[in-house]
Design a protein around this motif. Structure first.
Motif, PDB file in Angstrom:
ATOM      1  N   GLY A  50      -7.682  23.410   5.279  1.00 32.57           N
ATOM      2  CA  GLY A  50      -6.549  22.495   5.279  1.00 32.57           C
ATOM      3  C   GLY A  50      -5.567  22.698   4.150  1.00 32.57           C
ATOM      4  N   CYS A  51      -5.826  23.667   3.266  1.00 29.22           N
ATOM      5  CA  CYS A  51      -4.957  23.853   2.107  1.00 29.22           C
ATOM      6  C   CYS A  51      -3.537  24.216   2.552  1.00 29.22           C
ATOM      7  CB  CYS A  51      -5.504  24.941   1.203  1.00 29.22           C
ATOM      8  SG  CYS A  51      -4.544  25.180  -0.320  1.00 29.22           S
ATOM      9  N   ALA A  52      -2.572  23.499   2.027  1.00 29.79           N
ATOM     10  CA  ALA A  52      -1.168  23.717   2.383  1.00 29.79           C
ATOM     11  C   ALA A  52      -0.281  23.207   1.260  1.00 29.79           C
ATOM     12  CB  ALA A  52      -0.824  23.009   3.692  1.00 29.79           C
ATOM     13  N   SER A 181      -5.782  17.725  -3.263  1.00 31.21           N
ATOM     14  CA  SER A 181      -6.628  18.704  -2.583  1.00 31.21           C
ATOM     15  C   SER A 181      -7.619  18.012  -1.661  1.00 31.21           C
ATOM     16  CB  SER A 181      -7.368  19.582  -3.591  1.00 31.21           C
ATOM     17  OG  SER A 181      -6.473  20.333  -4.380  1.00 31.21           O
ATOM     18  N   ALA A 182      -8.238  16.957  -2.151  1.00 28.45           N
ATOM     19  CA  ALA A 182      -9.204  16.211  -1.341  1.00 28.45           C
ATOM     20  C   ALA A 182      -8.560  15.687  -0.066  1.00 28.45           C
ATOM     21  CB  ALA A 182      -9.785  15.056  -2.149  1.00 28.45           C
ATOM     22  N   ALA A 183      -7.324  15.243  -0.163  1.00 26.20           N
ATOM     23  CA  ALA A 183      -6.639  14.681   0.994  1.00 26.20           C
ATOM     24  C   ALA A 183      -6.454  15.721   2.094  1.00 26.20           C
ATOM     25  CB  ALA A 183      -5.279  14.126   0.576  1.00 26.20           C
ATOM     26  N   GLN A 184      -6.412  16.987   1.726  1.00 28.49           N
ATOM     27  CA  GLN A 184      -6.263  18.037   2.718  1.00 28.49           C
ATOM     28  C   GLN A 184      -7.599  18.486   3.296  1.00 28.49           C
ATOM     29  OE1 GLN A 184      -3.931  21.075   0.733  1.00 28.49           O
ATOM     30  NE2 GLN A 184      -2.021  20.007   1.148  1.00 28.49           N
ATOM     31  N   LEU A 185      -8.627  18.539   2.458  1.00 26.68           N
ATOM     32  CA  LEU A 185      -9.906  19.058   2.945  1.00 26.68           C
ATOM     33  C   LEU A 185     -10.795  18.001   3.591  1.00 26.68           C
ATOM     34  CD1 LEU A 185     -12.409  18.338   0.742  1.00 26.68           C
ATOM     35  CD2 LEU A 185     -11.142  19.981  -0.620  1.00 26.68           C
ATOM     36  N   ILE A 186     -10.622  16.722   3.232  1.00 27.93           N
ATOM     37  CA  ILE A 186     -11.463  15.659   3.796  1.00 27.93           C
ATOM     38  C   ILE A 186     -11.369  15.589   5.320  1.00 27.93           C
ATOM     39  CG2 ILE A 186     -11.602  13.118   3.995  1.00 27.93           C
ATOM     40  CD1 ILE A 186     -11.383  13.042   0.912  1.00 27.93           C
ATOM     41  N   PRO A 187     -10.185  15.603   5.925  1.00 33.46           N
ATOM     42  CA  PRO A 187     -10.132  15.583   7.397  1.00 33.46           C
ATOM     43  C   PRO A 187     -10.819  16.791   8.026  1.00 33.46           C
ATOM     44  CG  PRO A 187      -7.993  15.011   6.483  1.00 33.46           C
ATOM     45  CD  PRO A 187      -8.830  15.507   5.350  1.00 33.46           C
ATOM     46  N   GLU A 188     -10.726  17.940   7.362  1.00 40.08           N
ATOM     47  CA  GLU A 188     -11.345  19.149   7.893  1.00 40.08           C
ATOM     48  C   GLU A 188     -12.867  19.056   7.843  1.00 40.08           C
ATOM     49  OE1 GLU A 188      -9.597  21.742   9.140  1.00 40.08           O
ATOM     50  OE2 GLU A 188      -7.697  20.709   8.756  1.00 40.08           O
ATOM     51  N   ASP A 330     -26.474  17.368   1.314  1.00 37.97           N
ATOM     52  CA  ASP A 330     -26.852  18.776   1.297  1.00 37.97           C
ATOM     53  C   ASP A 330     -25.868  19.614   0.492  1.00 37.97           C
ATOM     54  OD1 ASP A 330     -28.969  18.304   3.271  1.00 37.97           O
ATOM     55  OD2 ASP A 330     -27.309  18.046   4.694  1.00 37.97           O
ATOM     56  N   VAL A 331     -24.608  19.193   0.479  1.00 38.07           N
ATOM     57  CA  VAL A 331     -23.541  19.954  -0.163  1.00 38.07           C
ATOM     58  C   VAL A 331     -22.641  18.984  -0.935  1.00 38.07           C
ATOM     59  CG1 VAL A 331     -21.584  21.516   0.167  1.00 38.07           C
ATOM     60  CG2 VAL A 331     -23.560  21.645   1.705  1.00 38.07           C
ATOM     61  N   ILE A 332     -22.238  19.395  -2.138  1.00 37.95           N
ATOM     62  CA  ILE A 332     -21.261  18.615  -2.912  1.00 37.95           C
ATOM     63  C   ILE A 332     -20.018  19.467  -3.109  1.00 37.95           C
ATOM     64  CG2 ILE A 332     -20.744  17.412  -5.063  1.00 37.95           C
ATOM     65  CD1 ILE A 332     -23.724  16.998  -5.471  1.00 37.95           C
ATOM     66  N   VAL A 333     -18.870  18.918  -2.721  1.00 35.37           N
ATOM     67  CA  VAL A 333     -17.580  19.548  -2.981  1.00 35.37           C
ATOM     68  C   VAL A 333     -16.890  18.744  -4.072  1.00 35.37           C
ATOM     69  CG1 VAL A 333     -15.331  20.155  -2.046  1.00 35.37           C
ATOM     70  CG2 VAL A 333     -17.370  20.386  -0.613  1.00 35.37           C
ATOM     71  N   TYR A 334     -16.622  19.400  -5.193  1.00 34.45           N
ATOM     72  CA  TYR A 334     -15.914  18.742  -6.289  1.00 34.45           C
ATOM     73  C   TYR A 334     -14.411  18.969  -6.128  1.00 34.45           C
ATOM     74  CZ  TYR A 334     -20.488  18.357  -8.514  1.00 34.45           C
ATOM     75  OH  TYR A 334     -21.799  18.051  -8.784  1.00 34.45           O
ATOM     76  N   SER A 335     -13.724  17.928  -5.741  1.00 32.53           N
ATOM     77  CA  SER A 335     -12.266  17.991  -5.660  1.00 32.53           C
ATOM     78  C   SER A 335     -11.727  17.161  -6.821  1.00 32.53           C
ATOM     79  CB  SER A 335     -11.776  17.447  -4.320  1.00 32.53           C
ATOM     80  OG  SER A 335     -10.407  17.704  -4.141  1.00 32.53           O
ATOM     81  N   THR A 336     -12.067  17.617  -8.009  1.00 35.51           N
ATOM     82  CA  THR A 336     -11.872  16.841  -9.234  1.00 35.51           C
ATOM     83  C   THR A 336     -10.743  17.366 -10.107  1.00 35.51           C
ATOM     84  OG1 THR A 336     -13.755  18.161 -10.047  1.00 35.51           O
ATOM     85  CG2 THR A 336     -14.204  15.905  -9.387  1.00 35.51           C
ATOM     86  N   GLY A 337      -9.865  18.158  -9.524  1.00 39.29           N
ATOM     87  CA  GLY A 337      -8.672  18.571 -10.249  1.00 39.29           C
ATOM     88  C   GLY A 337      -8.914  19.700 -11.234  1.00 39.29           C
TER      89      GLY A 337
END
Length: 488
Positions: A50-52, A181-188, A330-337
């Motif tokens: 979703g990155c844009a 970044s989170a706003a783009q990848l969360i829907p995906e 199972d997986v952690i995605v850090y969208s912490t800037g």
């Protein structure tokens, strides 16, 4: 003699654009050092789903490019921006000046010979009359305030270091963060994960994106009529400049923008309890807003949970929130800037008299004249430096103003002025006034953001329109600089 007249660190948007401007004026004695195996900067590094870009494509490009890209849609995807940058570097000849896989570890001013000694990780040294940092503000991932990350036994990674070898289908996934970044990848992620748990420190303002592909008729018009493309760009620029005033607390534009954000939320989230969790509790502009039509609806999915209690820490099998509840994943995605306040992080820079940039010049806080020049560091310039970030318009417009300023400075570096060092009193007066202006901005209204350093000083952002910055940087004034000879 030096190896090069100009050495640029970083082959992202900033560095490639400067290289193209140098070549266009017939200056070919320069080298661009890039730590990675490819050009592109942030558009190379951020490949998450979703990155844009959140700036329209016609506006997110160099105005001086005589062959502008044939953008496919209003807001370009990461892949499209990266491909355009790679093509631009090759077409303009800048790629031939780029040395890849070369990380700069130090830059030291040689007072005897009036040049910079740039040291690379492999132990090599390159000398240059001018040293330019073009490494940006958003390059080093941040994990601040998250304890126990090393204890997690599952898979974890930062959004800017996406693991494409990890299939999230059917997994329990945690996303820590709720920024751009989170706003783009969360829907995906929500579309494929068995369960997605989002840990939100504070809700962002979300504005409509209204993205779409350009029609064939539009694309044909942009290709065949340069005026049509120029008109599109000018309209987008003018609207973005108008949005600057939303950052002034209490302004009419600010109230209008908040109204639009509220209506957008109410149209996309029916549950009143969830809606209030997704509504910010701070002034608009204090944090970077999100521009999305997919982010808010993702939270209405049955497999998505929103946690607003905060992260207490990471444990072997999941994330524990501030209430004490453990969320197994199972997986952690850090969208912490990113470490946005640590300009030139990891690079030793020493100026006149052995002054260390980080330990001495920037001991209290990073600052520069016009975001570009630091006293005591002759012939050293920063692109996208302190207080040049924007919350309303395209950063490329700011970079182009900086290119114009730097090229004027370079013209002054002849035999009579081999090195220029900005005067300390000029920098102090400039930053004192800038901080006074920023103190009344939305950035300084008290929320926790990546714009603000210790003591409440706004470190990253410019206060004003892009037009105001262009006017401020339009003329290089040699009286604001000292001519440096040898010795110091």
């Amino acid at each position: 003699m030096t190896d090069y007249d100009v050495v640029v660190m970083g082959a992202g948007v900033a560095g490639l654009g400067l290289g193209a401007r140098l070549k266009a004026r017939g200056q070919h004695d320069f080298l661009v050092l890039e730590r990675a195996a490819e050009v592109g900067g942030t558009w190379r590094d951020n490949t998450y789903p979703g990155c844009a870009c959140d700036v329209p494509s016609h506006l997110y490009w160099y105005s001086f490019d005589e062959e502008p890209p044939d953008w496919s849609r209003i807001y370009p995807s990461q892949g499209e921006v990266f491909a355009r940058l790679r093509e631009f570097a090759e077409r303009t000849g800048v790629l031939g000046h780029v040395r890849l896989n070369t990380r700069v570890v130090a830059a030291d001013w040689d007072e005897a010979d009036l040049h910079w000694r740039v040291t690379t990780a492999d132990g090599g040294t390159i000398t240059a009359r001018v040293f330019v940092s073009a490494c940006g503000q958003l390059a080093e991932p941040s994990y601040r305030g998250i304890a126990g990350r090393e204890r997690f036994t599952g898979v974890s990674f930062h959004s800017a270091r996406w693991r494409h070898d990890v299939d999230l289908t059917g997994k329990r996934v945690a996303c820590v963060g709720s920024g751009a970044s989170a706003a783009q990848l969360i829907p995906e992620i929500a579309a494929v994960a068995a369960k997605l748990t989002v840990f939100q420190r504070s809700a962002p303002y979300v504005l409509p994106r209204e993205d779409r592909p350009y029609t064939e008729a539009e694309l044909r018009a942009f290709r065949e009529d340069p005026e049509a493309l120029a008109k599109s760009r000018a309209e987008q620029y003018a609207e973005r400049e108008r949005q600057f005033w939303a950052l002034e607390p209490g302004s009419d534009v600010g109230r209008e923008t908040v109204r639009i954000a509220r209506e957008h939320l109410e149209a996309q989230v029916a549950d009143p309890v969830l809606r209030e969790k997704l509504w910010p509790g701070y002034a608009f502009g204090c944090k970077r807003p999100v521009i999305s039509d997919e982010y808010l609806p993702a939270f209405t999915r049955p497999n998505v949970d929103l946690v607003t209690a905060g992260v207490a820490g990471v444990e072997p099998d999941g994330v524990r929130d501030a209430t004490g509840a453990l969320h197994p994943v199972d997986v952690i995605v850090y969208s912490t800037g990113f470490e946005s306040l640590k300009f030139l992080n990891g690079l030793r820079v020493t100026g006149r008299g052995g002054t260390d940039l980080h330990e001495q010049a920037w001991r209290e806080s990073p600052q520069a004249y016009l975001g570009m020049a630091v006293p005591g560091f002759p012939n050293f310039f920063i692109l996208y430096g302190p207080n040049t970030n924007l919350n309303h318009n395209s950063i490329i417009a700011m970079l182009e103003a900086q290119y114009d300023y730097l090229l004027q400075a370079f013209e002054r570096l002849g035999p009579d002025a081999p090195a220029l060092d900005v005067r300390p009193e000029v920098v102090a007066a400039y930053n004192d006034r800038l901080q006074q202006d920023l103190a009344r901005s939305a950035f300084a209204t008290g929320c926790s953001s990546w714009y603000v350093g210790e003591g409440g000083r706004v470190v990253t952002n410019w206060w004003g329109t892009v037009d105001a910055y262009k006017a401020r940087t339009a003329r290089f004034d040699p009286a604001e600089y000292r001519t440096v000879g040898s010795p110091a």
